[in-house]
Scaffold this motif. Structure first.
Motif, mmCIF file in Angstrom:
data_model
loop_
_atom_site.group_PDB
_atom_site.id
_atom_site.type_symbol
_atom_site.label_atom_id
_atom_site.label_comp_id
_atom_site.label_asym_id
_atom_site.label_seq_id
_atom_site.Cartn_x
_atom_site.Cartn_y
_atom_site.Cartn_z
ATOM 1 N N ARG A 76 44.239 40.592 37.729
ATOM 2 C CA ARG A 76 44.857 39.347 38.210
ATOM 3 C C ARG A 76 46.222 39.606 38.829
ATOM 4 N NH1 ARG A 76 43.906 34.145 37.466
ATOM 5 N NH2 ARG A 76 42.337 34.469 35.872
ATOM 6 N N LEU A 77 46.972 40.527 38.288
ATOM 7 C CA LEU A 77 48.331 40.785 38.785
ATOM 8 C C LEU A 77 48.346 41.678 40.022
ATOM 9 C CD1 LEU A 77 50.268 41.429 35.434
ATOM 10 C CD2 LEU A 77 50.264 39.361 36.845
ATOM 11 N N ASP A 78 47.184 42.162 40.444
ATOM 12 C CA ASP A 78 47.154 43.162 41.511
ATOM 13 C C ASP A 78 46.799 42.595 42.875
ATOM 14 O OD1 ASP A 78 48.111 45.598 40.772
ATOM 15 O OD2 ASP A 78 46.224 46.667 41.065
ATOM 16 N N ASN A 79 46.395 41.326 42.938
ATOM 17 C CA ASN A 79 46.084 40.745 44.241
ATOM 18 C C ASN A 79 45.087 41.613 45.026
ATOM 19 O OD1 ASN A 79 46.630 38.419 45.454
ATOM 20 N ND2 ASN A 79 48.658 38.999 46.265
ATOM 21 N N VAL A 80 44.023 41.954 44.400
ATOM 22 C CA VAL A 80 43.029 42.866 44.980
ATOM 23 C C VAL A 80 42.298 42.201 46.146
ATOM 24 C CG1 VAL A 80 40.755 43.882 44.460
ATOM 25 C CG2 VAL A 80 42.688 44.243 42.902
ATOM 26 N N ALA A 81 42.077 42.948 47.227
ATOM 27 C CA ALA A 81 41.400 42.412 48.417
ATOM 28 C C ALA A 81 40.026 41.873 48.055
ATOM 29 C CB ALA A 81 41.256 43.535 49.447
ATOM 30 N N ALA A 82 39.728 40.663 48.580
ATOM 31 C CA ALA A 82 38.415 40.018 48.447
ATOM 32 C C ALA A 82 37.995 39.755 47.001
ATOM 33 C CB ALA A 82 37.340 40.846 49.157
ATOM 34 N N CYS A 83 38.958 39.724 46.114
ATOM 35 C CA CYS A 83 38.630 39.556 44.684
ATOM 36 C C CYS A 83 38.005 38.179 44.416
ATOM 37 C CB CYS A 83 39.895 39.723 43.844
ATOM 38 S SG CYS A 83 39.599 39.685 42.085
ATOM 39 N N THR A 84 36.874 38.165 43.722
ATOM 40 C CA THR A 84 36.244 36.896 43.323
ATOM 41 C C THR A 84 36.470 36.611 41.838
ATOM 42 O OG1 THR A 84 34.163 38.024 42.792
ATOM 43 C CG2 THR A 84 34.388 37.143 45.032
ATOM 44 N N ASP A 85 36.739 37.666 41.063
ATOM 45 C CA ASP A 85 36.862 37.520 39.618
ATOM 46 C C ASP A 85 38.103 38.248 39.116
ATOM 47 O OD1 ASP A 85 33.860 37.358 40.364
ATOM 48 O OD2 ASP A 85 33.908 36.568 38.314
ATOM 49 N N PRO A 86 39.278 37.592 39.199
ATOM 50 C CA PRO A 86 40.494 38.231 38.684
ATOM 51 C C PRO A 86 40.416 38.413 37.172
ATOM 52 C CG PRO A 86 40.940 36.003 39.484
ATOM 53 C CD PRO A 86 39.505 36.257 39.752
ATOM 54 N N LEU A 87 40.856 39.552 36.702
ATOM 55 C CA LEU A 87 40.648 39.915 35.293
ATOM 56 C C LEU A 87 41.949 39.962 34.499
ATOM 57 C CD1 LEU A 87 38.179 42.890 35.886
ATOM 58 C CD2 LEU A 87 37.579 40.638 34.960
ATOM 59 N N GLU A 88 41.824 39.562 33.252
ATOM 60 C CA GLU A 88 42.889 39.740 32.251
ATOM 61 C C GLU A 88 42.425 40.799 31.262
ATOM 62 O OE1 GLU A 88 45.582 37.899 32.372
ATOM 63 O OE2 GLU A 88 45.065 35.986 33.312
ATOM 64 N N HIS A 89 43.363 41.272 30.445
ATOM 65 C CA HIS A 89 43.008 42.252 29.417
ATOM 66 C C HIS A 89 41.925 41.692 28.487
ATOM 67 C CE1 HIS A 89 43.581 45.771 26.945
ATOM 68 N NE2 HIS A 89 43.721 45.011 25.873
ATOM 69 N N SER A 90 40.908 42.516 28.221
ATOM 70 C CA SER A 90 39.803 42.195 27.301
ATOM 71 C C SER A 90 38.748 41.270 27.886
ATOM 72 C CB SER A 90 40.294 41.584 25.971
ATOM 73 O OG SER A 90 41.010 42.550 25.245
ATOM 74 N N ASP A 91 38.854 40.868 29.152
ATOM 75 C CA ASP A 91 37.763 40.093 29.766
ATOM 76 C C ASP A 91 36.502 40.937 29.751
ATOM 77 O OD1 ASP A 91 39.291 37.899 30.260
ATOM 78 O OD2 ASP A 91 39.564 38.271 32.408
ATOM 79 N N LYS A 92 35.359 40.267 29.542
ATOM 80 C CA LYS A 92 34.083 40.991 29.451
ATOM 81 C C LYS A 92 33.067 40.414 30.425
ATOM 82 C CE LYS A 92 34.559 42.451 24.639
ATOM 83 N NZ LYS A 92 35.936 42.028 24.433
ATOM 84 N N PHE A 93 32.197 41.273 30.934
ATOM 85 C CA PHE A 93 31.078 40.849 31.780
ATOM 86 C C PHE A 93 30.014 41.934 31.732
ATOM 87 C CE2 PHE A 93 34.235 43.061 34.317
ATOM 88 C CZ PHE A 93 33.510 43.902 35.141
#
Ligand SMILES: [Zn+2]
Length: 234
Positions: free
Chosen positions: A96-113
């Motif tokens: 989430r803090l990285d502003n990744v190109a084309a990101c659809t699912d910004p992640l926080e610590h411990s998010d799971k998928f």
């Protein structure tokens, strides 16, 4: 786990529950395809050269369902836009803090998928960038997981500290990655093992373990070079 040279640039790594295709090219990050063979789906890790990954997934007969982005740098996230154009609906994960190109699912610590039946846990590991994510992947029936570490952790070294404090980086390496089970397979973002060990030996010349590991790493590199040369001649 088995490991064999597949062609000049690709290596296949496998365990009972996943296969991982790794693409090594000089001066570029390592690209990975993480495959769930049972469900015929795959995720790619840092597919900056999208065409390579797309061609490999097609050849493997697997559907690409996700991009796992370790951090926002162009040599890792630079293929994300192309991946979303070529694979409509693909999920693009990133910190989430990285502003990744084309990101659809910004992640926080411990998010799971999940990627098919492979479980994935995001580990927020600031240091190289503020929002760097390492991906811990595992199967409920097997304790031996793996982790994709991008430019946070290399073999015998770590990435440059660009966007965080030494305390944050130390915490990411020691308390977050260091807390993973010791059997965890580590898939790094760049192959700098020999250079890292040469540096380590230079600052700790009395350390025989380092010297021994450097010899091992140099030997491994020689094997890879020989295999790649042999395949290119075919
Ligand atoms: Zn980087």
């Amino acid at each position: 786990m088995s490991c064999a040279v597949w062609q000049a640039a690709f290596v296949v790594l496998a365990s009972p529950w996943y296969r991982c295709r790794a693409c090594f090219r000089r001066a570029t990050p390592v690209r990975y395809l993480l495959i769930d063979d049972a469900k015929k789906v795959a995720a790619c890790v840092d597919p900056a050269e999208a065409h390579l990954v797309l061609a490999k997934a097609k050849e493997e007969g697997v559907q690409l369902v996700a991009v796992l982005t370790t951090h926002h740098h162009y040599d890792h996230a630079g293929g994300n836009e192309e991946m979303t154009k070529q694979v409509p609906g693909i999920r693009v994960y990133g910190g989430r803090l990285d502003n990744v190109a084309a990101c659809t699912d910004p992640l926080e610590h411990s998010d799971k998928f999940n990627i098919g039946s492979i479980e994935v846990c995001a580990l927020h590991t600031p240091g190289h960038t503020r929002g760097s994510i390492c991906y811990h992947c595992y199967d409920a029936t097997d304790n031996q997981g793996l982790v994709f570490t991008g430019d946070t952790l290399f073999v015998a070294g770590c990435g440059r500290m660009f966007e965080s404090t030494p305390e944050d980086f130390h915490n990411s390496l020691v308390n977050v990655l260091g807390a993973l089970p010791p059997e965890t397979q580590v898939y790094v973002g760049h192959e700098y093992t020999v250079k890292n060990l040469q540096f380590a030996v230079a600052v700790d010349a009395a350390n025989k373990d380092l010297e021994q590991m450097l010899g091992w790493a140099q030997e491994q590199k020689a094997h890879t070079a020989v295999s790649g040369e042999r395949v290119r001649r075919k």
